[in-house]
Design a protein around this motif. Sequence first.
Motif, PDB file in Angstrom:
ATOM      1  N   UNK A 165     -93.411  13.278  28.541  1.00 41.96           N
ATOM      2  CA  UNK A 165     -93.026  12.404  27.441  1.00 41.96           C
ATOM      3  C   UNK A 165     -91.654  11.808  27.732  1.00 41.96           C
ATOM      4  N   UNK A 166     -91.593  10.484  27.674  1.00 39.68           N
ATOM      5  CA  UNK A 166     -90.340   9.754  27.820  1.00 39.68           C
ATOM      6  C   UNK A 166     -89.967   9.171  26.457  1.00 39.68           C
ATOM      7  N   UNK A 167     -88.847   9.650  25.897  1.00 43.23           N
ATOM      8  CA  UNK A 167     -88.372   9.111  24.620  1.00 43.23           C
ATOM      9  C   UNK A 167     -87.155   8.230  24.886  1.00 43.23           C
ATOM     10  N   UNK A 168     -87.019   7.175  24.061  1.00 43.72           N
ATOM     11  CA  UNK A 168     -85.960   6.183  24.304  1.00 43.72           C
ATOM     12  C   UNK A 168     -85.405   5.706  22.965  1.00 43.72           C
ATOM     13  N   UNK A 169     -84.157   5.244  23.048  1.00 38.37           N
ATOM     14  CA  UNK A 169     -83.596   4.499  21.923  1.00 38.37           C
ATOM     15  C   UNK A 169     -83.420   3.056  22.376  1.00 38.37           C
TER      16      UNK A 169
END
Length: 1045
Positions: free
Chosen positions: A125-129
């Motif tokens: 899982x790649x989470x970003x803002x």
Amino acid sequence: AAALIVTLLCGCDIPSANLNNVSVNNTRHNKMTCFGRENRLKRLKLSKNKVGASFRSRGRRRKRSFQTAESRATWSGFRWNSEDSSTSAQHEFKLISSTFALTGDSAHNQAMVHWSGQNSSVILMLTKYFDFSLGSVTESSLWRSTDYGTTYEKLNEKVGPKTILSYLYVSPNNKRKIMLLTDPEVESSLLISLDEGASYQRYHLAFDILSLLFHPEQEDWILAYGHDQKLYVSVEFGRRWQLVHESVVPNRFYWSKLGLDKEPGMIHLETSVSDRQSQYITCKLQNCSEANKGRPFPGFISPDSLVVQDQYVFIQVPMGGRPVHYVSYKRNAFFPMKLPKYILPKDLQIVSTDDNQVVAAVQDWHQNDSYNLYMSEARGLFFTLALENIVSSGGPEGNIMIDLYEVAGIKGVFLSNKVVENQVKTFITYNKGRDWHLLQAPTTDLKGSRLYCVQPYCSLHLHLHVSDNPYTSGNIVSKESAPGIIVASGTIGPELTAYNVSIFITSDAGNTWREVFEEEYSVLFLNQGGALVAIRHTPLPIRHIWLSFDEGKRWNKYSFTPSPLYVDGVLGEPGEDTLIMTIFGHFSHRSEWQLVKIDFKAIFNRRCNTDDYQTWQLHNGGKVCIMGVKRIFQNLKPNTRCVKSRDQYISQMSDSCPCTEADFECDYGFERQSDGGCTPVFWFVPSSVSTDCTTGDSFLNTTGYRKALSNNCTAETLGKYSPRSQRCPRQAPRGLQLVTSEGTLTATMGDNVTFLVFLDESDGSTTSITLDFGDGTAISYANISSIVDGVKHIFSKVGIYRVAATALNSLGSERVLLYLHVTCLLEQVQLSAPSVVIRNEAVNLSTVLKPSYVGSVTYYWWFNNHTEPVMTLVGGMSFTFSKEGTHTVTVQVSVGNTVLQDKITVAVYEHFRSHVLSFSSNLEAFNPGVAEWRQDISRVVKDSMVQVSSPVQAVFIPPQLSLVLLSALNQDLIQFTLRPGVQINVYATRLSPAPIMDTSESGHNGATVIMLVSVVFVGLAVFVIYKFKRTGIRSSNLSVTGPTL
């Protein structure tokens, strides 16, 4: 094939992948919807896939991105509605679940998830803002789970604590190979993992990646498209890159297909030539030099029109102001696609090329918000109408979305929303578009009350796509592993509406429907359709989900978390045999993401055996022979809680049915009548024979019917439906067409012009073709098959050429003409006119072109601020100025695709006097021939004259003023220094009444200067008009030349 993209934006805009800008629901590709917190309603482009589908409904917009076909995850998004308290008192069961918090990512608003499945427990899982004010990613975190999502490890230290990641890619042929792309705003590099994300190696890039296209078989071959419109290739999974080609059109590059293309490492490209022209080329993987380029179509094509799909290649070429669509079958020559004769398409989009058949959506000239659906025969040449007025809308990225849904698991079943008398109604077909009918509404509502809904005034209507309205939702889902089950939101009544939406389900592929929820739910498939999971759309936190083990007839409530959760989205069943689901959410609007893993294995206590299954037969209103066969499927018996194996949902096919009228559709040029028969349309001649029919051979002549390509009926007694064998007749040529490959009527001198010749009817093998190019050159060919790639010719002179094509055989001939305008490049335009003229007297205006003869020219003349120009075909005209003052004259010269202009200012007076002046001979030696130099000389001369005449400026008598100026000129008082050591004298030649147009050749070696002196009411006005010698430039289309500034 990008990894799954999840956006925590409710109502987000993730663009769908599409084929030639058209999107339909195709459930063979897995789907994912965005999910998120309602306070972040922003648009964002995320999708990187090139093959997929979009959803549109009359409700809330939810964009979907797609994962690879091997990954079986299903995403579902939500529209928040009020809580339904009517079921809260029902007995609840508890599920085995675990919760993991992504600590430190509370501000992140996007995520990308990859879950391999297929016996792998790894989830990435790649989470970003994403900062919308900056338009870039400012923070990111990478998480990895090795236990199906029970726990996650944060990998920021492994990829670099300051590294900002933007995308996650997975090789579709090897799930262990992972590729991470960094944010190009910070650095441009790739992080590559060969062990399913456990470790990474960084590789720096010399370009910014906009999209990737993986090879369908070779796991290390990748095409990368950069922001600078350059295409790169890597054969080492991104470790090294090589430039393939520049000026590549976005999303118009394709890998070769084994068995169709000559080489496995070949690429199909559309390259941009100009704003209005592209070119279709092919080249080798690592050698795309000019010598190795192939040009399958000889000429230019319309921008953004190349589509390479399966056995077909499609292009569009503008001809005579109208688009002509071409198709190549099995990489052979291109031929125009044949729609019914009087269909004038504004737009044509390729929907599908499955089953050796082209499905195209065509917007006719009178349509705006709808398309017609057409089906082709095997070659993709001849199209017949399948359904009219399908609802369409424009997507956020300029793509077209049509309300057409292909039901998964059963071939030939489609749903579509059609406009009928300004009402949108849902229709279904079981034989791939031959017959359509309305959906039968449920007989009772959810409470068991009888519904009185009589067709055609009342029926069931379904939301098939995501709506333009971002605040309502519509959803439809079916699955290959659960044939016959369709879950969708919709309404009952005369038409489809966006209010009073309920959830409906069918277990027999759309014959009968049941209402299962009065409000909107998201329904997911579990255990390959052996169970259904429903989650309510609500703005409140929830802790329950609903399960059904009898295809939606009964639902049981289960709790999945002890603390209520604001649900953002659901990831369900990543592998074929996995009974795991992950719910994404947050406990409060400011908390970290919570990942709730639910394991359903405890509910299913054993493997399924043959006794757990029952069979059901597909039918269409009671008719069991569909597409020429009887199809029998098996599903689990109601309330059976066993785990299905991967091969336990395969349909069973009975013997083929004998062919009947229902197995045939009307052939090209025929249309169906009320009695079911197919008769010729008024414009069609059934006896016409194509050019591939050779005299002495036989051909199958249509009787008006053609068997559907995917129909498997047995041909016992076809009778009138089967084509009849006939001898190819001898006939005169008919339907000869001559066009340029660019579709234009202009060409540039010295360039190769490709002429394309088409012949609708004749004996192609015995009909000769002759082309006369109109310049004394002609060439003949024995038959039309010799020139399928076109005929090239170079015109060495400008002019208008009458190009003639003649088709000839022993029975007759046909001749067509094409008038081609050959021009050369226009380099310069100069406008000539007197600077000072008398009011109400005609003035000659002329132009000078360089080169002097460029071919067919059109002149556009603007006077002052007039909005409409005066158009001429010659380079001169006469004009009368009716008002005193300063006037602007502008001329535009159009030659081929080139338009140049020049303008001057003209002063208009009631009267004035003029003197013809000359310079001393040494001036011309320093003349560079540019306008600025002439203007500077004029200014110096004018200043000198004003100084000499100043003593008499108060005397407004023209004769006195003239005497003063002439005296000064005769005494050599008007002179100036051109440069150190070079003195220029100005002297009078003659006195002339105004106006003056000097047409004589000057007797002096220097240039001629005409000084115009006008007495006005305020003081002295001096105008100097300089006429210099011209070499190599002459006036265009005008016998009289005037002085120029």
